[in-house]
Design a protein around this motif. Sequence first.
Motif, PDB file in Angstrom:
ATOM      1  N   MET A   1       0.816  -1.214   0.000  1.00 56.63           N
ATOM      2  CA  MET A   1       0.000   0.000   0.000  1.00 56.63           C
ATOM      3  C   MET A   1       0.850   1.264   0.000  1.00 56.63           C
ATOM      4  O   MET A   1       0.553   2.229  -0.710  1.00 56.63           O
ATOM      5  N   TRP A   2       1.932   1.280   0.791  1.00 56.23           N
ATOM      6  CA  TRP A   2       2.680   2.524   0.995  1.00 56.23           C
ATOM      7  C   TRP A   2       3.727   2.794  -0.078  1.00 56.23           C
ATOM      8  O   TRP A   2       4.042   3.960  -0.345  1.00 56.23           O
ATOM      9  N   LEU A   3       4.277   1.775  -0.713  1.00 57.67           N
ATOM     10  CA  LEU A   3       5.286   2.009  -1.751  1.00 57.67           C
ATOM     11  C   LEU A   3       4.740   2.852  -2.914  1.00 57.67           C
ATOM     12  O   LEU A   3       5.426   3.764  -3.387  1.00 57.67           O
ATOM     13  N   PRO A   4       3.515   2.584  -3.398  1.00 59.35           N
ATOM     14  CA  PRO A   4       2.967   3.456  -4.448  1.00 59.35           C
ATOM     15  C   PRO A   4       2.816   4.909  -3.993  1.00 59.35           C
ATOM     16  O   PRO A   4       2.950   5.826  -4.808  1.00 59.35           O
ATOM     17  N   LEU A   5       2.533   5.117  -2.704  1.00 60.53           N
ATOM     18  CA  LEU A   5       2.433   6.489  -2.195  1.00 60.53           C
ATOM     19  C   LEU A   5       3.777   7.195  -2.317  1.00 60.53           C
ATOM     20  O   LEU A   5       3.841   8.372  -2.700  1.00 60.53           O
ATOM     21  N   LEU A   6       4.845   6.475  -2.023  1.00 62.12           N
ATOM     22  CA  LEU A   6       6.184   7.036  -2.168  1.00 62.12           C
ATOM     23  C   LEU A   6       6.478   7.357  -3.631  1.00 62.12           C
ATOM     24  O   LEU A   6       7.027   8.415  -3.960  1.00 62.12           O
ATOM     25  N   GLY A   7       6.074   6.443  -4.518  1.00 69.80           N
ATOM     26  CA  GLY A   7       6.272   6.683  -5.949  1.00 69.80           C
ATOM     27  C   GLY A   7       5.448   7.848  -6.458  1.00 69.80           C
ATOM     28  O   GLY A   7       5.909   8.630  -7.306  1.00 69.80           O
ATOM     29  N   PHE A   8       4.230   7.995  -5.938  1.00 71.67           N
ATOM     30  CA  PHE A   8       3.376   9.103  -6.366  1.00 71.67           C
ATOM     31  C   PHE A   8       3.975  10.442  -5.952  1.00 71.67           C
ATOM     32  O   PHE A   8       3.917  11.429  -6.700  1.00 71.67           O
TER      33      PHE A   8
ATOM     34  N   THR B   1       6.453   3.451   4.858  1.00 75.77           N
ATOM     35  CA  THR B   1       7.158   2.322   4.252  1.00 75.77           C
ATOM     36  C   THR B   1       8.253   1.811   5.180  1.00 75.77           C
ATOM     37  O   THR B   1       8.409   0.602   5.383  1.00 75.77           O
ATOM     38  N   PHE B   2       9.015   2.741   5.764  1.00 76.71           N
ATOM     39  CA  PHE B   2      10.088   2.356   6.689  1.00 76.71           C
ATOM     40  C   PHE B   2       9.523   1.626   7.904  1.00 76.71           C
ATOM     41  O   PHE B   2      10.065   0.604   8.340  1.00 76.71           O
ATOM     42  N   ASP B   3       8.421   2.138   8.451  1.00 75.05           N
ATOM     43  CA  ASP B   3       7.827   1.527   9.641  1.00 75.05           C
ATOM     44  C   ASP B   3       7.339   0.111   9.340  1.00 75.05           C
ATOM     45  O   ASP B   3       7.552  -0.811  10.134  1.00 75.05           O
ATOM     46  N   ALA B   4       6.685  -0.081   8.178  1.00 74.72           N
ATOM     47  CA  ALA B   4       6.202  -1.415   7.808  1.00 74.72           C
ATOM     48  C   ALA B   4       7.371  -2.367   7.578  1.00 74.72           C
ATOM     49  O   ALA B   4       7.331  -3.534   7.997  1.00 74.72           O
ATOM     50  N   ALA B   5       8.440  -1.879   6.913  1.00 79.28           N
ATOM     51  CA  ALA B   5       9.612  -2.726   6.651  1.00 79.28           C
ATOM     52  C   ALA B   5      10.319  -3.095   7.956  1.00 79.28           C
ATOM     53  O   ALA B   5      10.779  -4.232   8.131  1.00 79.28           O
ATOM     54  N   ARG B   6      10.405  -2.143   8.878  1.00 81.44           N
ATOM     55  CA  ARG B   6      11.057  -2.409  10.167  1.00 81.44           C
ATOM     56  C   ARG B   6      10.318  -3.499  10.939  1.00 81.44           C
ATOM     57  O   ARG B   6      10.933  -4.426  11.479  1.00 81.44           O
ATOM     58  N   LYS B   7       9.003  -3.399  10.978  1.00 78.23           N
ATOM     59  CA  LYS B   7       8.218  -4.394  11.708  1.00 78.23           C
ATOM     60  C   LYS B   7       8.214  -5.737  10.984  1.00 78.23           C
ATOM     61  O   LYS B   7       8.108  -6.792  11.621  1.00 78.23           O
ATOM     62  N   LEU B   8       8.345  -5.707   9.658  1.00 81.05           N
ATOM     63  CA  LEU B   8       8.401  -6.950   8.893  1.00 81.05           C
ATOM     64  C   LEU B   8       9.679  -7.724   9.218  1.00 81.05           C
ATOM     65  O   LEU B   8       9.679  -8.955   9.272  1.00 81.05           O
ATOM     66  N   ARG B   9      10.769  -7.011   9.452  1.00 81.91           N
ATOM     67  CA  ARG B   9      12.055  -7.649   9.757  1.00 81.91           C
ATOM     68  C   ARG B   9      12.160  -8.036  11.229  1.00 81.91           C
ATOM     69  O   ARG B   9      12.951  -8.914  11.587  1.00 81.91           O
ATOM     70  N   ASP B  10      11.391  -7.398  12.077  1.00 82.68           N
ATOM     71  CA  ASP B  10      11.469  -7.643  13.519  1.00 82.68           C
ATOM     72  C   ASP B  10      10.680  -8.904  13.870  1.00 82.68           C
ATOM     73  O   ASP B  10       9.458  -8.911  13.839  1.00 82.68           O
ATOM     74  N   ARG B  11      11.370  -9.980  14.203  1.00 86.76           N
ATOM     75  CA  ARG B  11      10.703 -11.240  14.541  1.00 86.76           C
ATOM     76  C   ARG B  11      10.676 -11.489  16.047  1.00 86.76           C
ATOM     77  O   ARG B  11      10.297 -12.573  16.494  1.00 86.76           O
TER      78      ARG B  11
ATOM     79  N   LEU C   1       5.837  16.545   1.171  1.00 87.22           N
ATOM     80  CA  LEU C   1       5.031  16.040   2.283  1.00 87.22           C
ATOM     81  C   LEU C   1       4.567  14.617   1.994  1.00 87.22           C
ATOM     82  O   LEU C   1       4.634  13.733   2.864  1.00 87.22           O
ATOM     83  N   VAL C   2       4.095  14.380   0.749  1.00 87.47           N
ATOM     84  CA  VAL C   2       3.663  13.037   0.361  1.00 87.47           C
ATOM     85  C   VAL C   2       4.840  12.064   0.428  1.00 87.47           C
ATOM     86  O   VAL C   2       4.712  10.933   0.914  1.00 87.47           O
ATOM     87  N   ILE C   3       6.015  12.509  -0.041  1.00 86.02           N
ATOM     88  CA  ILE C   3       7.208  11.653  -0.003  1.00 86.02           C
ATOM     89  C   ILE C   3       7.585  11.329   1.442  1.00 86.02           C
ATOM     90  O   ILE C   3       7.905  10.182   1.776  1.00 86.02           O
ATOM     91  N   ALA C   4       7.533  12.347   2.305  1.00 83.27           N
ATOM     92  CA  ALA C   4       7.913  12.138   3.704  1.00 83.27           C
ATOM     93  C   ALA C   4       6.969  11.152   4.392  1.00 83.27           C
ATOM     94  O   ALA C   4       7.414  10.237   5.103  1.00 83.27           O
ATOM     95  N   VAL C   5       5.664  11.330   4.165  1.00 82.77           N
ATOM     96  CA  VAL C   5       4.685  10.423   4.773  1.00 82.77           C
ATOM     97  C   VAL C   5       4.858   9.014   4.222  1.00 82.77           C
ATOM     98  O   VAL C   5       4.875   8.024   4.968  1.00 82.77           O
ATOM     99  N   GLY C   6       4.997   8.903   2.895  1.00 78.93           N
ATOM    100  CA  GLY C   6       5.182   7.592   2.275  1.00 78.93           C
ATOM    101  C   GLY C   6       6.449   6.910   2.747  1.00 78.93           C
ATOM    102  O   GLY C   6       6.467   5.698   2.992  1.00 78.93           O
ATOM    103  N   ALA C   7       7.539   7.695   2.889  1.00 77.32           N
ATOM    104  CA  ALA C   7       8.813   7.122   3.336  1.00 77.32           C
ATOM    105  C   ALA C   7       8.709   6.607   4.767  1.00 77.32           C
ATOM    106  O   ALA C   7       9.200   5.514   5.089  1.00 77.32           O
ATOM    107  N   TRP C   8       8.054   7.392   5.634  1.00 79.23           N
ATOM    108  CA  TRP C   8       7.929   6.962   7.028  1.00 79.23           C
ATOM    109  C   TRP C   8       7.070   5.705   7.153  1.00 79.23           C
ATOM    110  O   TRP C   8       7.435   4.758   7.854  1.00 79.23           O
TER     111      TRP C   8
END
Length: 284
Positions: free
Chosen positions: A150-157, A183-193, A174-181
């Motif tokens: 969901m968030w990667l397309p927001l970063l691309g947009f 995306t980073f948060d989802a990726a961080r939690k995805l790696r955190d086991r 602003l859109v890039i900053a929100v999308g980056a945050w």
Amino acid sequence: MQVSVEAALRRGNLLLKSVPIGLFLLCLLATILLGSLKVIPAWSMAVGLPAGMVVAWLWWSVAVTRWRIWSFTHVRNINELMDLAVNDKLIWAESSWFGRTEIRTRAQREMLQQLAFRMEVDDEVRDDPAIPDRTCIPYSTVYHVVLLIMWLPLLGFGTYMVRGTDAPPWSAFLVIAVGAWLTFDAARKLRDRSPRITISREGITLARKGAFAWGDLWDEQVITIGSGKSSRTVLKFHDASSGVQEVDIDDLKTSKTGLRHALKIHRYRWTLDQPAVGGQVPRS
């Protein structure tokens, strides 16, 4: 035939939630369709909303009594079931005025009176070998993969806004900053086991909050707060020293039913380790 509390809740969700919602939508869509086809006057389409609400409520008012009687005659732990049914918003609390809207025949009232003694019988808990010594609950992989999608397309947009549109630069960044945050948060939690919640016969351990011993805890609940898109499911309990503790479980690898069962079994195992009181030992 005796059924589990979980099976009774699934039946209740079907009869007391899914069917009323379906009836409501059916009434609403039927009036819109008939109105658009000019089978009924156009103004009649406005009747679909209140009509759907009335039909859905009537279904619930009749079905809830049937579900109660079925539950009282098929479920062993009826007190647990009724408490969870209130938490899951299948039925109203005894003190609620809305509970008076349940429609019961004379025969049904008499049957419920005959079955009322079931509420006086203590619930039974048995150990479940399928529950490990420690239940460790990490972030949900599927949930956070979906968030990344969901968030990667927001970063691309946002990047496209910078290069391909006349949008003000601040809005694009602003859109890039929100999308980056996001995306980073989802990726961080995805790696955190690492486990966010750990449950054992010692108690409950929450990430960043520490351990809570069973002897200091009471009123553990897994409940849904709010409704619609704003709803969230949480683990909530009271601790003697720190008060109410609450943690969201929507993004964790668990379910409301599974977490409730794990809490019940691990607390039961803790009670088995406690000294007998009055010569009595917990039932197994």
